[in-house]
Design an enzyme around this catalytic site. Sequence first.
Site, mmCIF file in Angstrom:
data_model
loop_
_atom_site.group_PDB
_atom_site.id
_atom_site.type_symbol
_atom_site.label_atom_id
_atom_site.label_comp_id
_atom_site.label_asym_id
_atom_site.label_seq_id
_atom_site.Cartn_x
_atom_site.Cartn_y
_atom_site.Cartn_z
ATOM 1 N N ASP A 110 0.835 -1.210 0.000
ATOM 2 C CA ASP A 110 0.000 0.000 0.000
ATOM 3 C C ASP A 110 0.868 1.258 0.000
ATOM 4 O O ASP A 110 0.533 2.260 -0.649
ATOM 5 C CB ASP A 110 -0.917 0.013 1.225
ATOM 6 C CG ASP A 110 -1.849 -1.182 1.238
ATOM 7 O OD1 ASP A 110 -2.231 -1.650 0.146
ATOM 8 O OD2 ASP A 110 -2.189 -1.656 2.343
ATOM 9 N N SER A 136 3.879 3.294 9.724
ATOM 10 C CA SER A 136 5.245 3.078 9.203
ATOM 11 C C SER A 136 5.560 3.923 7.971
ATOM 12 O O SER A 136 6.645 3.806 7.407
ATOM 13 C CB SER A 136 5.427 1.598 8.841
ATOM 14 O OG SER A 136 4.671 1.263 7.687
HETATM 15 O O1 RIB Z 1 -2.375 -4.248 3.004
HETATM 16 C C1 RIB Z 1 -2.409 -4.251 4.400
HETATM 17 C C2 RIB Z 1 -3.813 -4.049 4.878
HETATM 18 O O2 RIB Z 1 -4.590 -5.153 4.510
HETATM 19 C C3 RIB Z 1 -3.945 -3.952 6.377
HETATM 20 O O3 RIB Z 1 -3.807 -2.639 6.864
HETATM 21 C C4 RIB Z 1 -5.306 -4.559 6.624
HETATM 22 O O4 RIB Z 1 -6.243 -3.677 7.142
HETATM 23 C C5 RIB Z 1 -5.755 -5.162 5.302
HETATM 24 O O5 RIB Z 1 -6.676 -4.376 4.656
#
Ligand code: RIB
Length: 298
Positions: free
Chosen positions: A248, A287
């Site tokens: 992400d 983070s």
């Molecule tokens: O990609 C990590 C995320 O996957 C976490 O923060 C969790 O909430 C899930 O959605």
Amino acid sequence: MSLCVVGSINADLTVNVGRHPTPGETLMGSGGGITAGGKGANQAVAAAKLGTPVVLVGAVGADANAEPATALLRDAGVDLAHVEDVEDVTGLAVITVAAGGENTVLVVPGANALVGAELVQRHAAAIEAAELVLLQGEIPADGFARAVELARGRVVVNLAPVVDVPREALLRADPLMANEHEAGLVLQQLGLDGAGTPEELARRLLDAGFASVVLTLGSAGALVASGGELTHIESPNVDAVDTVGAGDAFAGAFCHRLLAGDSMVDAARFACRVGAFSVTRPGAQPSYPSAADTLPSV
Ligand code: RIB
């Protein structure tokens, strides 16, 4: 230069373990705190902390987890005017992080399951106005498809997890962003062979009709496939303590740099550094670097 993320918001309940439990086994862990997560929210925070104006379309529940789930979105300055309060629980992720940073994630969608076509339509103006719309796989397929239909700007899709979304909506992705495992599943969803090297997977996805593809390869970096050309990007070498939300961080940072005018290769190079920064610290959103932080280099 605005980014609209249409996606999930979760409270992450994280337990640190020496190793992951096997079925039927009880293990002792540590931690147990709730932090802000959800792939949509994570990507929104990653981009906003780097300086991109971000609008988030999503939902939280009427429970105590709504506050910790949105705290870092607020801190990062993400526009939450299009996050609805719904009569459900806030999305919850139960995460185990083992020594070395490897994790398992179980998600209870809660309010995110209500981010369907109807809810998305109520926020059409925000989606239409965005220069870039960023989507993941943690909202219902009809919400995903409606957001793509409304998007007038570029659409970037990180189909994590891989869920069944309409083919024509998925093919608007430019790029489709996925890890190797997800890339294989997307190919299978399109009725194609999902096995092979990252290069083979990327070429097959281009042949399937994607304008461009970015494969994230963890500590091995990323592969950018566009215009028939494949470019491998190295990741800085770091000691990982927690890989939750690293993909992400990559996605948010990548969109931040695309909006600033970078090429996909340059954006991916920067995003690898942001992803590497994030794995050296615990949690997902906690983070992520801000523009003032020093990123690791290759
Ligand atoms: O990609 C990590 C995320 O996957 C976490 O923060 C969790 O909430 C899930 O959605």
